[in-house]
Scaffold this active site. Structure first.
Site, PDB file in Angstrom:
ATOM      1  N   HIS A 164      -0.507  -9.980  -1.034  1.00 41.05           N
ATOM      2  CA  HIS A 164      -0.994  -9.249  -2.195  1.00 41.05           C
ATOM      3  C   HIS A 164      -0.703 -10.034  -3.469  1.00 41.05           C
ATOM      4  CE1 HIS A 164      -0.261  -5.268   0.208  1.00 41.05           C
ATOM      5  NE2 HIS A 164      -1.179  -6.052   0.748  1.00 41.05           N
ATOM      6  N   SER A 216       0.809  -1.207   0.000  1.00 38.07           N
ATOM      7  CA  SER A 216       0.000   0.000   0.000  1.00 38.07           C
ATOM      8  C   SER A 216       0.847   1.264   0.000  1.00 38.07           C
ATOM      9  CB  SER A 216      -0.933   0.011   1.222  1.00 38.07           C
ATOM     10  OG  SER A 216      -1.903  -1.001   1.110  1.00 38.07           O
ATOM     11  N   ASP A 236      -5.332   0.174  -4.558  1.00 38.04           N
ATOM     12  CA  ASP A 236      -3.877   0.327  -4.551  1.00 38.04           C
ATOM     13  C   ASP A 236      -3.185  -0.913  -5.107  1.00 38.04           C
ATOM     14  OD1 ASP A 236      -4.789  -1.108  -2.386  1.00 38.04           O
ATOM     15  OD2 ASP A 236      -3.516  -0.116  -0.908  1.00 38.04           O
ATOM     16  N   HIS A 238      -5.995 -10.295   3.952  1.00 40.64           N
ATOM     17  CA  HIS A 238      -4.788 -10.792   4.615  1.00 40.64           C
ATOM     18  C   HIS A 238      -5.123 -11.914   5.602  1.00 40.64           C
ATOM     19  CE1 HIS A 238      -1.436  -8.498   3.137  1.00 40.64           C
ATOM     20  NE2 HIS A 238      -2.069  -7.355   3.288  1.00 40.64           N
TER      21      HIS A 238
END
Length: 472
Positions: free
Chosen positions: A425, A126, A351, A314
């Protein structure tokens, strides 16, 4: 041969890109020296803007509207799979099969894709991604508000303030977390949150913000070892301001003409599914922010983040992530309802992405957080519609064989995954949606750091070309 069909500037850009990145036989393993400089990314974005303007003119299109206001809504970790699954969940909440439902952004006229890589990482965090979205430059993984070389850079919040516009930040995470911090802070490591909090209260552009709403109270007071009470400092600097710590107090701040500061949790704000009734929802904070910022005659820029989508992913709890996306969806609806599309540019994006997938051939209307029992692997074991590539729970029996996850699935349970690790991610592109003045520029595939340059063009702020003063 395809290069010959591009406009001249696009052709030059393509050739320069290949030369700079070595996209021939040599594999690039680290960023080139010029990529470490902010000027590289600023020039690159202005070139890309020029190409888009040229294409728009050649197509006979035109939009002379200036964006008095700009609202950027970010879903942290909002992958395209998350959008699809949240749409279905929204429809199923309404008693429909789900697939035919619509999210608020699906009514936006323009959409595109952003490439999210950092200068030193194929997959973004991020910090580097939000820095690209808010400052117009790409930087290293984990860095905030500075180039890969470590030089501080301005954000679109700075640009808006220089143009006498009101500014604000709204988030469901800590206010010092990477995404919101990228708008006002400059640190090499995103973990430097105590200094980030100080910068928010003491330095520009943070100390000039008209609206600050989110979590993370501890970073401003109880967690500090330097003896500073940053909340007390803010009150002293904003005698006409209003501070809120609950939904009730936020509503009571509605009558103030001064700055608005709300901190609603010691840490990140609670997930909507687990929140108390007196914690404001993202749509409540969005409404309060826009109503306060609308008082500024020169207009405003506000960054609004649904930050806990990322946290649900997450944890590999898809139910939390999808519900947080629906909270962002509600906030988008509020933003559209409260603003005039002829003078307000609204951008919705993410993002970075996450490893959630939606696989198989489930029947229409299958619960998106469940499974279709007819969908089975080669061993005859049913599998869930949603799965993560990497996560905490593999749905294995004591012998290490995959078992039917159905008895364990709920809106707050772990979602099955393949590789056993904390959720991470993923590096694919993320979606961009645009509504309002100059929204046609936000289409196709673009570098992530182009976004603030496009917003600045539409709002006549910043140091590059604008619709008010186009470059020669």
């Amino acid at each position: 041969m395809w290069l010959t069909n591009l406009p001249r500037l696009a052709l030059l850009t393509a050739l320069v890109c290949c030369d700079a990145l070595g996209c021939g036989s040599e594999r690039v393993t680290k960023p080139k020296d010029d990529e470490r400089n902010a000027s590289y990314w600023m020039d690159q974005a202005q070139q890309q803007l020029a190409v888009r303007l040229m294409r728009s003119r050649e197509a006979g299109g035109g939009d002379n509207r200036v964006a008095r206001n700009v609202i950027m809504l970010m879903g942290d970790g909002l992958s395209i799979t998350t959008l699809t699954a949240a749409r279905i969940l929204k429809g199923q909440h309404a008693g429909c099969s789900g697939e035919e439902a619509q999210l608020a952004v699906e009514q936006f006229p323009y959409s595109g894709l952003c490439k999210t890589y950092c200068t030193d990482s194929q997959t973004a965090d991020s910090a580097c991604a939000a820095t690209a979205c808010l400052t117009g430059i790409k930087t290293n993984y984990g860095s905030i508000g500075q180039s890969a070389q470590g030089v501080k850079v301005e954000s679109i919040l700075d640009w808006a303030q220089h143009a006498d516009k009101a500014t604000g930040i709204v988030t469901t995470t800590r206010l010092t977390d990477a995404s919101p911090a990228s708008g006002y802070a400059h640190v090499q490591r995103r973990s430097q949150e105590l200094d980030i909090a100080r910068q928010l209260i003491e330095d520009a552009p943070g100390r000039h913000l008209d609206v600050i709403l989110g979590g993370g109270l501890g970073k401003f007071a109880s967690e500090r070892s330097d003896g500073r009470d940053l909340l007390k400092q803010w009150r002293a600097s904003n005698p006409d301001g209003c501070f809120a710590s609950t939904l009730s107090e936020l509503r009571n701040c509605g009558a103030t003409n001064g700055s608005l500061f709300g901190v609603f949790s010691d840490n990140h704000m609670a997930y909507h599914l687990a929140a108390s009734k007196d914690q404001p929802r993202l749509r409540d904070m969005t409404e309060a922010a826009i109503q306060r910022l609308e008082q500024q005659p020169q207009g405003y820029f506000v960054f609004i983040e649904g930050g806990r989508i990322d946290h649900g992913h997450h944890e590999t709890r898809a139910g939390y992530a999808l519900d947080e996306m629906l909270e962002l969806d509600a906030a988008i609806e509020v933003a559209v309802h409260l603003t005039n599309p002829n003078e307000t540019l609204i951008i919705v994006t993410a993002d970075h992405s996450h490893t959630l997938s939606m696989a198989g051939y489930a029947n229409r209307g299958t619960a998106i957080l469940g499974l279709d029992p007819s969908q089975r692997d080669l061993d005859g074991i049913p599998y869930s519609t949603l799965n993560y590539a990497i996560g905490k729970w593999q749905s294995l029996n004591k012998a290490g064989k995959r078992e039917n996850p159905a008895p364990h699935l709920s809106k707050t349970s772990f979602t099955p995954s393949y590789i056993h690790a904390r959720g991470v991610h993923s590096g694919e592109d993320v979606a961009v949606f645009a509504l309002g003045p100059q929204s046609h520029l936000f289409s196709g595939v673009m570098e992530q750091n182009l976004l603030p340059h496009l917003m600045a063009y539409a709002a006549c702020v910043g140091h590059g070309a604008t619709i008010c003063e186009p470059s020669p």
